[in-house]
Design a protein around this motif. Sequence first.
Motif, PDB file in Angstrom:
ATOM      1  N   VAL A 255       0.776  -1.128   0.015  1.00 10.52           N
ATOM      2  CA  VAL A 255       0.085  -0.004   0.179  1.00 10.52           C
ATOM      3  C   VAL A 255       0.843   1.194   0.083  1.00 10.52           C
ATOM      4  O   VAL A 255       0.505   2.265  -0.349  1.00 10.52           O
ATOM      5  CB  VAL A 255      -0.864  -0.216   1.279  1.00 10.52           C
ATOM      6  CG1 VAL A 255      -1.970  -0.894   1.160  1.00 10.52           C
ATOM      7  CG2 VAL A 255      -0.439  -0.216   2.558  1.00 10.52           C
ATOM      8  N   GLU A 256       2.215   1.077   0.477  1.00  8.48           N
ATOM      9  CA  GLU A 256       3.004   2.270   0.468  1.00  8.48           C
ATOM     10  C   GLU A 256       4.491   1.878  -0.256  1.00  8.48           C
ATOM     11  O   GLU A 256       4.945   1.212   0.645  1.00  8.48           O
ATOM     12  CB  GLU A 256       3.192   2.857   1.861  1.00  8.48           C
ATOM     13  CG  GLU A 256       1.960   3.511   2.222  1.00  8.48           C
ATOM     14  CD  GLU A 256       1.995   4.181   3.551  1.00  8.48           C
ATOM     15  OE1 GLU A 256       3.076   4.530   3.990  1.00  8.48           O
ATOM     16  OE2 GLU A 256       1.362   4.166   4.541  1.00  8.48           O
ATOM     17  N   PRO A 257       4.647   1.866  -1.440  1.00 12.67           N
ATOM     18  CA  PRO A 257       6.037   1.464  -1.917  1.00 12.67           C
ATOM     19  C   PRO A 257       7.006   2.433  -1.275  1.00 12.67           C
ATOM     20  O   PRO A 257       6.661   3.593  -0.980  1.00 12.67           O
ATOM     21  CB  PRO A 257       5.715   1.553  -3.436  1.00 12.67           C
ATOM     22  CG  PRO A 257       4.235   1.735  -3.735  1.00 12.67           C
ATOM     23  CD  PRO A 257       3.730   2.336  -2.516  1.00 12.67           C
ATOM     24  N   ASN A 258       8.115   1.977  -1.559  1.00 21.83           N
ATOM     25  CA  ASN A 258       9.361   2.935  -1.129  1.00 21.83           C
ATOM     26  C   ASN A 258      10.641   2.260  -1.716  1.00 21.83           C
ATOM     27  O   ASN A 258      10.879   1.169  -2.027  1.00 21.83           O
ATOM     28  CB  ASN A 258       9.539   2.553   0.478  1.00 21.83           C
ATOM     29  CG  ASN A 258      10.524   3.754   1.070  1.00 21.83           C
ATOM     30  OD1 ASN A 258      11.533   4.127   0.610  1.00 21.83           O
ATOM     31  ND2 ASN A 258       9.865   4.706   1.774  1.00 21.83           N
TER      32      ASN A 258
ATOM     33  N   LYS B 191      11.004  -0.304   4.353  1.00 28.22           N
ATOM     34  CA  LYS B 191      10.099   0.626   4.587  1.00 28.22           C
ATOM     35  C   LYS B 191       8.969   0.241   3.952  1.00 28.22           C
ATOM     36  O   LYS B 191       8.089   1.181   4.195  1.00 28.22           O
ATOM     37  CB  LYS B 191      10.809   2.020   4.464  1.00 28.22           C
ATOM     38  CG  LYS B 191      11.895   2.315   5.205  1.00 28.22           C
ATOM     39  CD  LYS B 191      12.443   3.744   5.200  1.00 28.22           C
ATOM     40  CE  LYS B 191      13.696   3.906   5.940  1.00 28.22           C
ATOM     41  NZ  LYS B 191      14.129   5.434   5.953  1.00 28.22           N
ATOM     42  N   VAL B 192       8.693  -0.428   2.919  1.00 34.20           N
ATOM     43  CA  VAL B 192       7.660  -0.783   2.093  1.00 34.20           C
ATOM     44  C   VAL B 192       6.294  -1.229   3.234  1.00 34.20           C
ATOM     45  O   VAL B 192       6.750  -1.925   4.135  1.00 34.20           O
ATOM     46  CB  VAL B 192       7.773  -1.865   1.281  1.00 34.20           C
ATOM     47  CG1 VAL B 192       6.318  -2.471   0.455  1.00 34.20           C
ATOM     48  CG2 VAL B 192       8.636  -1.580   0.006  1.00 34.20           C
ATOM     49  N   ILE B 193       5.251  -0.623   2.939  1.00 34.00           N
ATOM     50  CA  ILE B 193       4.140  -0.853   4.117  1.00 34.00           C
ATOM     51  C   ILE B 193       3.119  -1.762   3.248  1.00 34.00           C
ATOM     52  O   ILE B 193       3.068  -1.736   2.217  1.00 34.00           O
ATOM     53  CB  ILE B 193       3.523   0.438   4.352  1.00 34.00           C
ATOM     54  CG1 ILE B 193       4.174   1.368   5.016  1.00 34.00           C
ATOM     55  CG2 ILE B 193       2.318   0.094   5.126  1.00 34.00           C
ATOM     56  CD1 ILE B 193       5.151   0.927   6.153  1.00 34.00           C
TER      57      ILE B 193
ATOM     58  N   ARG C 135      -0.562  -4.253   3.871  1.00 35.62           N
ATOM     59  CA  ARG C 135      -1.827  -4.530   4.700  1.00 35.62           C
ATOM     60  C   ARG C 135      -2.463  -5.787   4.219  1.00 35.62           C
ATOM     61  O   ARG C 135      -2.364  -6.062   3.120  1.00 35.62           O
ATOM     62  CB  ARG C 135      -2.673  -3.342   4.673  1.00 35.62           C
ATOM     63  CG  ARG C 135      -3.525  -3.092   3.322  1.00 35.62           C
ATOM     64  CD  ARG C 135      -4.561  -1.925   3.636  1.00 35.62           C
ATOM     65  NE  ARG C 135      -5.108  -1.512   2.441  1.00 35.62           N
ATOM     66  CZ  ARG C 135      -6.298  -2.219   1.889  1.00 35.62           C
ATOM     67  NH1 ARG C 135      -6.754  -3.278   2.495  1.00 35.62           N
ATOM     68  NH2 ARG C 135      -6.851  -1.783   0.749  1.00 35.62           N
TER      69      ARG C 135
ATOM     70  N   LYS D  76       0.979  -0.712  11.190  1.00 37.98           N
ATOM     71  CA  LYS D  76       1.578  -0.986   9.820  1.00 37.98           C
ATOM     72  C   LYS D  76       2.455  -2.284   9.671  1.00 37.98           C
ATOM     73  O   LYS D  76       2.889  -2.611  10.605  1.00 37.98           O
ATOM     74  CB  LYS D  76       2.302   0.307   9.502  1.00 37.98           C
ATOM     75  CG  LYS D  76       1.552   1.535   9.436  1.00 37.98           C
ATOM     76  CD  LYS D  76       2.444   2.647   8.869  1.00 37.98           C
ATOM     77  CE  LYS D  76       1.752   3.962   8.567  1.00 37.98           C
ATOM     78  NZ  LYS D  76       2.518   5.111   8.101  1.00 37.98           N
TER      79      LYS D  76
END
Length: 262
Positions: A101-104, A109-111, A113, A136
């Motif tokens: 849901v949150e690339p990095n 640090k990739v999130i 769910r 998270k």
Amino acid sequence: TFWIIIIFLLFDIVLVIQIRKYKKLYFKGLKVTSFNYHKLLHDSRDIYFDIMKNHKEHYELDPTIFTSLYQEHLSSILTYLCNILEEYCNQKVSSCIKIVVEPNQDYKKVILRTFCRSNNSDSERGNYEKYQNNNKIILGENTDFWDIVDSLNGTNTNYFYKQNLVEYDKELQKHNKRYLNSNPNWKKDYIGTIVVPIQIQQNKLYDSKSKNVYHVIGFLCVDSLSDCAFLDRQAKFNIDIVKSFADVIFMLLSQYQHYLKK
């Protein structure tokens, strides 16, 4: 001589009974596997084109309803996977899909769910995501996911397969490491697990010459409370089964993300 003949006859009778027993189990396994694989492909086809048709007719479809449709269908697909694995391991198996849901650029640090779970999963599973302060799921803080994407860890595998995570954690502690999991109560939920990435090679999507670089949109996770579910000697069979479902799920999640962006 008489008793030798009797013993041989009894042995033959027992042998025939055992052969019939295993033959019955074999065909039962084939029936369960073929039925659930057919359901996987049949439902995936229908989901794919139903969504395409509905999106054309209802372009402004509410994102919440749109997401619920995918979650419902994918939960059924996960249940088909559990049915197959349960038939062969004779233990209860649950599964879920974790999506990015949150690339990095920093993979740690990739999130992630939980997108959905199999219909046979405990209703309390995943409560830690809702109620703990830091809810998270961070990729680098989960050994299952990090072992798959970390190209420097030396394993060179695109799966995570452990028959007994408690024993695995003990082995890691001997080397001053620990098994990491965002779920603080993971031992109450499962002891054995299989995790595979939901991915495709980037050169299939983009103009790239790299063959060993993958576009990962999530992970397919399978687990069991039994340490007899995912035996080491059955690893290749189990991994191939889970990967085959992950390949189909990739197409559906890609479609979902495409329409969600639009």
